[in-house]
Design an enzyme around this catalytic site. Structure first.
Site, short mmCIF file in Angstrom:
data_model
loop_
_atom_site.label_atom_id
_atom_site.label_comp_id
_atom_site.label_asym_id
_atom_site.label_seq_id
_atom_site.Cartn_x
_atom_site.Cartn_y
_atom_site.Cartn_z
N ASP A 117 45.77 -54.37 -18.11
CA ASP A 117 44.61 -53.70 -17.16
C ASP A 117 43.91 -54.69 -16.60
O ASP A 117 43.37 -55.41 -17.27
CB ASP A 117 43.97 -52.54 -17.93
CG ASP A 117 43.05 -51.77 -16.74
OD1 ASP A 117 43.43 -51.83 -15.56
OD2 ASP A 117 42.13 -51.20 -17.09
N HIS A 124 33.13 -53.31 -8.20
CA HIS A 124 33.08 -52.40 -9.54
C HIS A 124 32.54 -53.62 -10.66
O HIS A 124 31.49 -53.20 -11.32
CB HIS A 124 34.25 -52.14 -10.26
CG HIS A 124 34.42 -51.83 -11.51
ND1 HIS A 124 34.06 -50.45 -11.99
CD2 HIS A 124 34.97 -52.51 -12.64
CE1 HIS A 124 34.22 -50.21 -13.20
NE2 HIS A 124 34.77 -51.56 -13.71
N GLU A 190 38.43 -44.14 -14.89
CA GLU A 190 38.64 -45.20 -13.99
C GLU A 190 39.72 -44.97 -12.89
O GLU A 190 40.89 -44.83 -13.28
CB GLU A 190 38.96 -46.61 -14.62
CG GLU A 190 37.42 -46.77 -15.62
CD GLU A 190 37.31 -48.21 -16.40
OE1 GLU A 190 38.77 -48.85 -16.58
OE2 GLU A 190 36.23 -48.58 -16.79
N GLU A 192 42.43 -46.00 -10.58
CA GLU A 192 43.16 -47.44 -10.45
C GLU A 192 44.51 -47.01 -9.67
O GLU A 192 45.09 -46.21 -9.73
CB GLU A 192 43.30 -48.05 -11.85
CG GLU A 192 42.11 -48.34 -12.82
CD GLU A 192 42.02 -49.34 -13.82
OE1 GLU A 192 42.99 -49.90 -13.83
OE2 GLU A 192 41.17 -49.12 -14.72
N ASP A 224 42.53 -44.57 -16.05
CA ASP A 224 42.19 -45.47 -17.51
C ASP A 224 40.94 -44.77 -18.01
O ASP A 224 39.80 -45.21 -17.98
CB ASP A 224 41.92 -46.80 -17.06
CG ASP A 224 41.56 -47.79 -18.02
OD1 ASP A 224 41.95 -47.51 -19.32
OD2 ASP A 224 41.12 -48.84 -18.19
N ARG A 228 32.89 -44.82 -22.99
CA ARG A 228 31.96 -46.05 -22.84
C ARG A 228 31.28 -45.98 -24.08
O ARG A 228 30.88 -47.47 -24.43
CB ARG A 228 31.19 -45.45 -21.66
CG ARG A 228 31.61 -45.07 -20.24
CD ARG A 228 32.32 -46.66 -19.93
NE ARG A 228 33.02 -46.18 -18.63
CZ ARG A 228 33.97 -46.90 -17.98
NH1 ARG A 228 34.53 -47.92 -18.84
NH2 ARG A 228 34.46 -46.64 -16.87
N GLN A 231 33.46 -48.06 -26.56
CA GLN A 231 33.60 -49.31 -25.99
C GLN A 231 32.43 -50.25 -26.09
O GLN A 231 32.66 -51.37 -26.35
CB GLN A 231 34.05 -49.19 -24.35
CG GLN A 231 34.25 -50.20 -23.54
CD GLN A 231 34.49 -50.08 -22.26
OE1 GLN A 231 34.51 -48.96 -21.69
NE2 GLN A 231 34.72 -51.06 -21.30
N LYS A 244 39.74 -47.41 -24.93
CA LYS A 244 40.76 -47.18 -23.88
C LYS A 244 41.88 -46.65 -24.46
O LYS A 244 42.64 -46.06 -23.59
CB LYS A 244 40.70 -48.53 -23.48
CG LYS A 244 39.64 -49.34 -22.62
CD LYS A 244 39.38 -48.71 -21.62
CE LYS A 244 38.34 -49.82 -20.88
NZ LYS A 244 38.24 -49.45 -19.17
N THR A 248 46.04 -43.08 -21.03
CA THR A 248 45.93 -43.65 -19.80
C THR A 248 46.96 -42.90 -19.05
O THR A 248 48.29 -42.87 -19.37
CB THR A 248 46.45 -45.28 -19.82
OG1 THR A 248 45.49 -46.14 -20.90
CG2 THR A 248 46.15 -45.70 -18.19
N GLU A 349 29.57 -45.95 -12.86
CA GLU A 349 28.91 -46.51 -11.67
C GLU A 349 28.19 -45.17 -10.86
O GLU A 349 27.31 -45.32 -10.26
CB GLU A 349 29.96 -47.06 -10.78
CG GLU A 349 30.40 -48.36 -11.41
CD GLU A 349 31.90 -48.95 -10.53
OE1 GLU A 349 31.59 -49.52 -9.70
OE2 GLU A 349 32.73 -48.40 -10.97
MN MN Z 1 40.49 -50.06 -16.31
#
Ligand code: MN
Length: 404
Positions: A117, A124, A190, A192, A224, A228, A231, A244, A248, A349
């Site tokens: 990834d 971002h 996420e 992607e 993904d 948080r 993480q 993570k 996925t 975000e």
């Molecule tokens: Mn990612």
């Protein structure tokens, strides 16, 4: 004799027209005794590829062997499918091998080899830098020199629709001295784009950026999922790990690069100029329009065309040390975010780390995901015939954490 009139079997305005023809793995009770096998999406149907192409490689439950065949045979197969679906001569025989898309189950389309990834969106990376290091330069010193990435967990890549169980782990609440254990309280997405390697490369031989299309077969959408709080506590100094690797999700239809010819655009100018091995040889930025929906309400529309690092550069970078690649390797772009507020591809975000929660149409608010929430990421691209083609969607619903 058959239900398809006119031929080809594509309704006007379909985003799964003959200029798309993505590959996936489907099952249907009336086809091959319900065994998973390779199908091609066309209009509102799935074409059972093995009998019409008269090739046992398509009777397999994964795309793996087809992916390994390489660019010349991918092109030949696409041309043959187009012929079969346009020439009325084949209508009688081919139409027997179409089943309604609404009636099939879709499966993980290939055996995911290595999974990488990246972190290729300037917006971002800048947003995350501003959130976590408000008093410093948002981008770290390496960011404009190489596409930052990490190796993820291929065994937990799942197909769209697979429930996502809220992960448990260590997290340290703000201001606390010691970590506690429990369900993630800051579960995020996420949005992607993922690239599926068809032809691998041997150990010791970097893949030049100009050889991208000899190796990469096509594109999927990726969510993904990210915890948080887990993480934030675990990532230093070695990077993402359990925050993570719990899941996925990828979309079930792999859209061939050839279908995206009209979506290819020049990537953004890069300053400073990248090192030689990262120089672009051809335009491989892709003008994909992504949409992120939370419980059915669109919360973001990230544009893919402005990603700072392009997929040819990602492949060149991930092999420059001589790392080999194999059919089925998957690498994803990193969260796709544009410069506008409504173009951010993650909740961290969109809600500025929870400080500005989203209000949904039912009046409820979200900083991060709640149990029962469903996130659906979809995308379209300009097609060769001047319309839009669909990359399908990747969706997932959050299930409660398992009691421990
Ligand atoms: Mn990612």
């Amino acid at each position: 004799l058959n239900a398809f009139d006119p031929w080809p079997p594509v309704p006007d305005g379909s985003a799964f027209g003959l200029d798309n023809l993505p590959f996936g793995v489907f099952s249907h009770p009336a086809v091959a005794d319900g065994a998973p096998r390779i199908g091609v999406a066309v209009g509102d149907h799935v074409l059972d590829a093995a009998p019409v192409l008269d090739d046992p490689v398509f009777a397999a439950p994964t795309l793996d062997a087809f992916l390994a065949r390489g660019r010349a045979l991918w092109t030949e197969t696409r041309a043959r499918l187009t012929e079969l679906l346009t020439d009325a001569h084949y209508q009688g025989s081919v139409s027997h091998h179409l089943v309604a898309r609404a009636e099939v189950a879709l499966h993980l389309p290939f055996t995911v080899g290595d999974y990488v990834d990246f972190y290729c969106s300037l917006d971002h990376a800048s947003n995350v830098g501003r959130i976590f290091r408000p008093d410093a330069e948002p981008l770290l010193p390496n960011w404009r020199h190489l596409p930052v990435g990490y190796h993820g967990r291929s065994g937990t890549v799942v197909v769209s629709g697979t429930p996502v169980v809220r992960p448990c782990g260590q997290r340290r609440p703000p201001g606390a001295e010691a970590p506690t254990f429990g369900p993630s309280m800051r579960l995020d997405i996420e949005a992607e784009v993922g690239f599926v390697v068809g032809v691998g490369s041997p150990l010791g031989e970097p893949v030049p950026a100009g050889s991208f299309a000899d190796h990469v077969f096509g594109v999927v959408l990726v969510n993904d999922w990210s915890a948080r709080d887990i993480q934030a506590w675990e990532y230093q100094p070695l990077g993402p790990f359990l925050g993570k690797s719990f899941a996925t999700s990828i979309s079930p239809w792999v859209v061939p690069l050839e279908a995206l010819a009209a979506a290819r655009v020049d990537g953004p100018a890069q300053d400073p100029a990248p090192l030689d091995y990262l120089r672009r040889a051809e335009p491989w930025a892709l003008d994909l329009s992504i949409e992120v929906a939370l419980n059915g309400a669109v919360v973001s529309r990230p544009p893919f065309a402005t990603m700072y690092w392009t997929p040819d550069q990602m492949l060149a970078h991930l092999t420059v040390n001589g790392a080999s690649t194999r059919p089925g390797d998957l690498y994803a772009s990193g969260t796709v975010s544009g410069p506008e507020r409504g173009q951010r591809g993650s909740l961290i975000e969109l809600t500025w780390n929870g400080a500005e929660p989203l209000t949904l149409p039912d009046g409820s608010t979200r900083a991060f995901l709640e149990d029962g929430d469903t996130v659906t990421i979809s995308a379209t691209a300009p097609s060769a015939t001047g319309g839009l083609l669909s990359l399908g969607e990747v969706t997932g619903t959050i299930h409660p954490a398992r009691p421990t």
